[in-house]
Design a protein around this motif. Sequence first.
Motif, mmCIF file in Angstrom:
data_model
loop_
_atom_site.group_PDB
_atom_site.id
_atom_site.type_symbol
_atom_site.label_atom_id
_atom_site.label_comp_id
_atom_site.label_asym_id
_atom_site.label_seq_id
_atom_site.Cartn_x
_atom_site.Cartn_y
_atom_site.Cartn_z
ATOM 1 N N UNK A 250 0.834 -1.199 0.000
ATOM 2 C CA UNK A 250 0.000 0.000 0.000
ATOM 3 C C UNK A 250 0.873 1.256 0.000
ATOM 4 N N UNK A 251 0.541 2.265 -0.822
ATOM 5 C CA UNK A 251 1.345 3.491 -0.863
ATOM 6 C C UNK A 251 1.157 4.327 0.393
ATOM 7 N N UNK A 266 6.143 2.941 1.011
ATOM 8 C CA UNK A 266 5.250 1.825 0.714
ATOM 9 C C UNK A 266 5.306 0.832 1.877
ATOM 10 N N UNK A 267 4.160 0.310 2.237
ATOM 11 C CA UNK A 267 4.104 -0.665 3.325
ATOM 12 C C UNK A 267 4.837 -1.934 2.886
ATOM 13 N N UNK A 268 5.819 -2.361 3.678
ATOM 14 C CA UNK A 268 6.577 -3.573 3.357
ATOM 15 C C UNK A 268 6.155 -4.754 4.215
ATOM 16 N N UNK A 269 5.873 -4.478 5.483
ATOM 17 C CA UNK A 269 5.620 -5.574 6.414
ATOM 18 C C UNK A 269 4.447 -5.236 7.314
ATOM 19 N N UNK A 270 3.528 -6.176 7.433
ATOM 20 C CA UNK A 270 2.431 -6.095 8.404
ATOM 21 C C UNK A 270 2.577 -7.318 9.299
ATOM 22 N N UNK A 271 2.926 -7.072 10.557
ATOM 23 C CA UNK A 271 3.211 -8.190 11.468
ATOM 24 C C UNK A 271 1.957 -9.044 11.671
ATOM 25 N N UNK A 281 -0.336 -3.599 16.869
ATOM 26 C CA UNK A 281 0.403 -4.422 15.916
ATOM 27 C C UNK A 281 1.482 -3.601 15.236
ATOM 28 N N UNK A 282 2.511 -4.284 14.742
ATOM 29 C CA UNK A 282 3.674 -3.606 14.177
ATOM 30 C C UNK A 282 3.614 -3.618 12.650
ATOM 31 N N UNK A 283 3.908 -2.456 12.064
ATOM 32 C CA UNK A 283 4.014 -2.342 10.607
ATOM 33 C C UNK A 283 5.322 -1.632 10.277
ATOM 34 N N UNK A 284 5.812 -1.906 9.069
ATOM 35 C CA UNK A 284 7.020 -1.233 8.586
ATOM 36 C C UNK A 284 6.742 -0.646 7.218
ATOM 37 N N UNK A 304 -2.510 4.820 2.405
ATOM 38 C CA UNK A 304 -3.749 4.677 1.648
ATOM 39 C C UNK A 304 -4.188 3.220 1.697
ATOM 40 N N UNK A 305 -5.323 2.968 2.353
ATOM 41 C CA UNK A 305 -5.806 1.596 2.499
ATOM 42 C C UNK A 305 -6.903 1.251 1.494
#
Length: 383
Positions: A250-251, A266-271, A281-284, A304-305
């Motif tokens: 996601x951008x 850009x979202x790379x990781x959604x734990x 929760x952790x996001x990168x 942006x989801x």
Amino acid sequence: MIFTPTRLTLPIAAVLVALAGTAAAQTAAPSVTVATATRQELRETVVASGSFVAREEILVAPEVDGLTVVEILAEEGDRVAAGQVLARLNREMLDVQLAQNAAQISRAAAAVAQAKSQIAEATASRTLAEQQLERTQQLQRTGSATNDVLDQRTTAARTAGARVESATNALALAEADLVLARAQRRDIELRIARTEIKAKVGGTVSRRTARLGALAPAAGDPLFRIIAESQVELEADVPETTLARMRPGQPAEIDAAGYAAPLPGRVRLVAPEVNRSNRLGRVRVTLTGTDRPPLGAFGRATVEVARSSGVTVPLSAVMFGQRTTVQVVKDGLVETREVVIGLRSQGRVEVREGLKEGEQVVAVSGSFVRNGDRVAPVAAVQR
């Protein structure tokens, strides 16, 4: 002559009464602010706040113990390539060991050569002794040689064979010493090569703890920390309800201290795990541009989801309850319609069913108008 206006004035009076009634009806219709349904693209976003971290941090530590730092060739913030020398350790003691090992290799090689000569000499002696024993055995069968001479020749042949075996064992021992000395040389050469502290990957040096003259233990703190490939990410904790809507790819736009414009990401990781104590929760979010904020700095990502293009109205025009409705104004009359809504963003809401583009709706839901009321529509001010 007397004028009697009764017949002539009755039609005029009726017209006047009708006009007065129409004017009164028009005057009685309340003014209502309306908004026009327009087609627009909406972006639904969520905000994730956190700190900037390295995507992968490489620890560079010495692989040889007990040596001091004699030269430092990289500083914090430097971009380095894979294999580049960052620092050098003192190698004088290893050079001495290398020289000693060279002497050991020469000695072992000489011992191998000597053992081979001894084997050749012992083999020749054994051959001669065996030939003499054979001739003595023949003479002894004809009675020309005594038993004492036969015993002497037998002993001599056995002694010669033992000398060959001893020389062969000596050769094996000398060759083993040579192999050991050469293995020790490879070990010393490897330790000498490791006195040059090199970067395992390319990237940016984020921290340097190496100090000139300091002992560099292999089990201690790393001498350098490198941001692999200079890739920096925003690590953020988000509520579990938000985490469920986030996906890799996601951008995002990232606000960082010291930067006037948002940084692209850009979202790379959604734990896949949520902390049980705080339900976060952790996001990168990876930075995709060339700018790199310092590690540890605060950042806020707008992710942006969802994105959709359709008929939209102001969020205030929608009434939520058991049914979701809007009040459409058509030809001065109010019509309450049930609608199906989609995305909500920037103060507007997408209407997927129940409303067409160009229709007018009451701008503020819950106004004191009902289905079928006559109103005087007033267009809302566009902002």
